[in-house]
Design a protein around this motif. Structure first.
Motif, PDB file in Angstrom:
ATOM      1  N   LYS A   1     -13.372  31.954  22.028  1.00 36.37           N
ATOM      2  CA  LYS A   1     -13.589  31.871  20.590  1.00 36.37           C
ATOM      3  C   LYS A   1     -14.973  31.338  20.223  1.00 36.37           C
ATOM      4  CE  LYS A   1      -9.566  33.432  19.875  1.00 36.37           C
ATOM      5  NZ  LYS A   1      -9.516  34.895  19.699  1.00 36.37           N
ATOM      6  N   ARG A   2     -15.721  30.893  21.237  1.00 39.76           N
ATOM      7  CA  ARG A   2     -17.057  30.379  20.920  1.00 39.76           C
ATOM      8  C   ARG A   2     -17.881  30.470  22.196  1.00 39.76           C
ATOM      9  NH1 ARG A   2     -21.897  27.491  21.249  1.00 39.76           N
ATOM     10  NH2 ARG A   2     -22.558  26.983  19.147  1.00 39.76           N
TER      11      ARG A   2
ATOM     12  N   GLN B   1     -16.975  29.266  10.770  1.00 42.19           N
ATOM     13  CA  GLN B   1     -15.964  29.908  11.622  1.00 42.19           C
ATOM     14  C   GLN B   1     -14.571  29.770  11.026  1.00 42.19           C
ATOM     15  OE1 GLN B   1     -15.888  28.654  15.744  1.00 42.19           O
ATOM     16  NE2 GLN B   1     -14.753  30.484  16.378  1.00 42.19           N
TER      17      GLN B   1
ATOM     18  N   ASN C   1     -14.555  34.901  16.576  1.00 42.49           N
ATOM     19  CA  ASN C   1     -15.795  34.207  16.942  1.00 42.49           C
ATOM     20  C   ASN C   1     -17.000  34.665  16.155  1.00 42.49           C
ATOM     21  OD1 ASN C   1     -15.039  36.385  18.446  1.00 42.49           O
ATOM     22  ND2 ASN C   1     -15.754  35.585  20.400  1.00 42.49           N
TER      23      ASN C   1
ATOM     24  N   THR D   1     -11.817  23.235  19.149  1.00 39.36           N
ATOM     25  CA  THR D   1     -12.911  24.098  19.585  1.00 39.36           C
ATOM     26  C   THR D   1     -14.218  23.353  19.329  1.00 39.36           C
ATOM     27  OG1 THR D   1     -11.657  26.076  19.022  1.00 39.36           O
ATOM     28  CG2 THR D   1     -14.045  26.349  19.254  1.00 39.36           C
TER      29      THR D   1
END
Ligand code: PLP
Length: 398
Positions: free
Chosen positions: A235-236, A78, A224, A67
């Motif tokens: 997720k981001r 995170q 997130n 990520t």
């Protein structure tokens, strides 16, 4: 007078390769990877390619485990927040870490403590290392996460990550490592090192600032920090920093490919620097000499203030640090030096020099001469030093 930059643990100069790799993504392949048209799809192809290359450089099994983030701090936040949220759902609210983590980790953990988590901060041995046995002894049935940094940003000590990872695997506890100072400096492989989550930052290995990676092994559920679009598999959120990601990818590949040359070269320069500075009386290197980043030199000198040392070194053209950029401007001594048992008055006299592939033997010799000069100059003006010499105070460092 030319400047000698010896603060590469704070940030590095971008490599030409990294700069070149970024340029096309500013004016040619400038699309938004989420756009369906050809300009966007060209950007998406580059992003996919970068993810594959970063996964390969880290030894990750699957590019989906990568990520892209805004840097090391975000990746740390995170990683820890994600596992904590999962732990809470499972009734596991205990986390294990160490007393000398980066503030991105420590401050996140402090917040989680306020939210009801219990955190064990392992003591760090005098040599700047925590052991797998300490981790094993601290694990309870409530433990959801162990987070231990790969290499310390102030004193450069390298932790037994593979062994700590093995202890966590055996206990069924997730293992995160802040590898910001390690990736691109020593070999790191998420699979053979038994790592479940890993943070890295491009600007610490000659890549651009403001971009990093969170590696999370398949099966680890990320939550997130930033809500919005569906980028990075939801997720981001946020349009991807494609120039940054391409620069980081090139810098990472370059740093990893050059390790066989840079590691022995920097180790020799580091040891030359340590030998030279060891000639200064009542001074001592911080942290283990064997398990140490190739470019890191960290010392404490009694009877001086680290801040004054830095300013006078800067006048002589040497850019150094007292330890962590985060503590500069504050009067508190470094939490890292306190964690390895340095008393306050000694921790104040700290100096960190972090070298890179551009550092030469002549630079090292110039640094040694400058530090010797400045330490002597400061001690001659110091009332504390006068008391030490007069026997009114005891030296801590023989
Ligand atoms: C620099 C650093 C960070 C923070 O990374 P940024 O990309 O600057 O946010 C985190 N951990 C360690 C060990 C670092 O050295």
């Amino acid at each position: 007078m030319s400047t000698i930059y010896a603060d590469n643990a704070a940030t590095t100069r971008m490599s030409r390769t990294a700069i070149q790799a970024m340029l096309p993504y500013m004016d040619q392949i400038y699309g938004n990877p989420s756009s369906l048209h050809s300009v966007g799809q060209a950007a998406m192809e580059a992003l996919t390619d970068a993810r594959i290359r970063v996964a390969a450089a880290l030894g990750a099994a699957n590019p989906r485990e990568i990520t892209f983030t805004s840097g090391g701090s975000e990746a740390d936040n995170q990683a820890i927040r994600s596992v904590a949220a999962w732990g809470k759902r499972k009734g596991k609210t205990h986390i294990i870490s160490t007393a000398f983590e980066h503030h991105a980790v420590l401050h996140t953990l402090k917040k989680l403590e306020k939210e009801g988590f219990t955190v064990t901060y392992l003591d760090v041995h005098k040599n700047g290392i925590v052991t797998p046995e300490q981790v094993e002894a601290a694990i309870t049935p409530e433990t959801c996460l162990v987070t231990v940094m790969y290499a310390n940003n102030e004193i450069g000590t390298i932790q037994p990550i593979r062994e700590i990872g093995a202890v966590c695997r055996k206990a069924g506890v997730l293992f995160h490592t802040d590898a910001v100072q390690a990736v691109g400096h020593i070999p790191v492989n998420v699979q053979t090192d038994n790592i479940d989550l890993l943070s890295l930052s491009a600007h610490k290995f000659h890549g651009p600032k403001g971009v990093g990676v969170l590696y999370a092994k398949k099966g680890v559920i990320l939550s997130n920090l930033i809500e919005g679009g569906a980028q990075e598999r939801g997720k981001r959120a946020g349009t991807e920093n494609l120039p940054g990601i391409m620069g980081m990818t090139a810098a990472l590949e370059e740093a990893v490919a050059e390790l066989p040359q840079t590691m022995p070269r920097l180790t020799a320069l580091r040891d030359r620097l340590i030998a030279g500075l060891s000639e200064i009386p009542h001074g001592e290197v911080n942290g283990d000499l064997a398990h140490r980043l190739p470019g890191n030199v960290s010392f404490c000198f009694e009877g001086i203030e680290g801040e004054s040392l830095l300013l006078l070194l800067d006048d002589k053209g040497v850019c150094a640090s007292s330890g962590s950029a985060c503590t500069s401007g504050s009067l508190d001594p470094s939490h890292v030096l306190l964690a390895i048992g340095r008393p306050h008055e000694v921790a104040h006299g700290s100096l960190r020099l972090s070298l890179d592939k551009d550092t030469t033997e002549a630079d090292v010799d110039a640094i040694i001469a400058a530090v010797k000069d400045v330490v002597e100059q400061l001690r001659n003006m110091s009332p504390v030093w006068r008391d030490l010499m007069a026997g009114k105070r005891q030296f801590v460092i023989a």
